[in-house]
Design an enzyme around this catalytic site. Structure first.
Site, PDB file in Angstrom:
ATOM      1  N   ILE A 159      -4.210  14.284   7.789  1.00  0.00           N
ATOM      2  CA  ILE A 159      -2.972  13.691   8.301  1.00  0.00           C
ATOM      3  C   ILE A 159      -2.632  12.423   7.535  1.00  0.00           C
ATOM      4  CG2 ILE A 159      -1.865  12.686  10.342  1.00  0.00           C
ATOM      5  CD1 ILE A 159      -3.674  14.594  11.999  1.00  0.00           C
ATOM      6  N   TYR A 160      -3.623  11.595   7.298  1.00  0.00           N
ATOM      7  CA  TYR A 160      -3.403  10.375   6.526  1.00  0.00           C
ATOM      8  C   TYR A 160      -2.870  10.709   5.137  1.00  0.00           C
ATOM      9  CZ  TYR A 160      -4.518   6.059   3.997  1.00  0.00           C
ATOM     10  OH  TYR A 160      -4.445   4.933   3.213  1.00  0.00           O
ATOM     11  N   ALA A 161      -3.511  11.679   4.468  1.00  0.00           N
ATOM     12  CA  ALA A 161      -3.082  12.060   3.127  1.00  0.00           C
ATOM     13  C   ALA A 161      -1.668  12.637   3.147  1.00  0.00           C
ATOM     14  CB  ALA A 161      -4.060  13.068   2.528  1.00  0.00           C
TER      15      ALA A 161
END
Length: 252
Positions: A159-161
């Site tokens: 999700i961060y990426a």
């Protein structure tokens, strides 16, 4: 928002750095102040840290202003630009640094974890880019922070990426949309950096493993990322536009 008018320095340029109370953002704010920029130190909750940084900048002969704004809120970002214009007369540089990182496997991630990272990392960056596109003075500079995790595709970083991949897409598009105004739009994608955001919740063994992913076999420092940002917004970076600088020691 009651913002004082701060006496101008002839030919001084004005930079907004989001999420600048600590870590990489604080290092960027210090570096830009050292380079002669009037710096707006944006923060969301760390008022004491932001004001302490401004006092440090002023003690060194620079000009700074701490402004609270939630980057996920478009109205707050507009007010952030208003505060910069009121205090310093305009805005020349935006550094989209504010971000959060919460790790979870995709199959186990809750809606709240997803929504928070998208709201801050992606919508927050979009809010800044949109306001900068409307209000930066011609000849300005925009730099957003991405991540070198994109190339590694590490488990639990999905999700961060994804939020940062979208920021890179916006970077390339906006660089073209600002044709004719001499405004460059770039991104810096750090590798593992020794900050609270990176170190929090990781075992010493994991930190050591991640540090050794690059050929230099160490973590980067906030000052090294600040130097990359300073290059892109300085005179030597004027021919670089729509690019992502992967400042990661050769990791990917």
């Amino acid at each position: 928002m009651n913002v004082p008018r701060i006496p101008e320095t002839p030919n001084a340029r004005v930079a907004i750095v989001t999420g600048a109370a600590r870590g990489i953002g604080a290092a960027i704010a210090r570096r830009l102040a050292h380079d002669g920029y009037a710096v707006v130190v944006n923060y969301a909750g760390s008022r004491t840290a932001a004001e302490t940084l401004v006092h440090e900048i002023e003690a060194a002969g620079g000009r700074g202003l701490a402004v609270r704004a939630d980057v996920a809120d478009p109205a707050a970002v507009a007010q952030l630009f208003d505060a910069a214009a009121t205090a310093f007369g305009g805005v020349d540089v935006l550094v989209n640094n504010a971000g959060v990182m919460q790790l979870a496997a995709i199959g186990e991630a809750g809606d709240e974890l997803f929504d928070r990272q998208i709201a801050i990392n992606l919508k927050g960056a979009f809010n800044g880019l949109r306001e900068a596109a409307r209000r930066l003075r011609d000849g300005g500079r925009i730099v957003s922070l991405s991540t070198s995790v994109l190339g590694l595709r590490l488990e639990r970083y999905g999700i961060y990426a994804a939020s940062k991949a979208a920021v890179e897409a916006l970077t390339g598009v906006l660089a073209k949309e600002l044709r004719g105004r001499s405004i460059t739009v770039n991104a810096v994608a750090p590798g593992p950096i020794a900050t609270e955001l990176f170190l929090d919740g990781k075992s010493p063994e994991l930190i050591e493993r991640l540090a050794r992913l690059n050929p230099l076999e160490r973590l980067g420092t906030p000052d090294e990322i600040a130097a990359s940002v300073a290059f892109l917004i300085g005179p030597d970076g004027g021919w670089i536009n729509g690019q992502v600088l992967r400042a990661n020691g050769g990791m990917v």
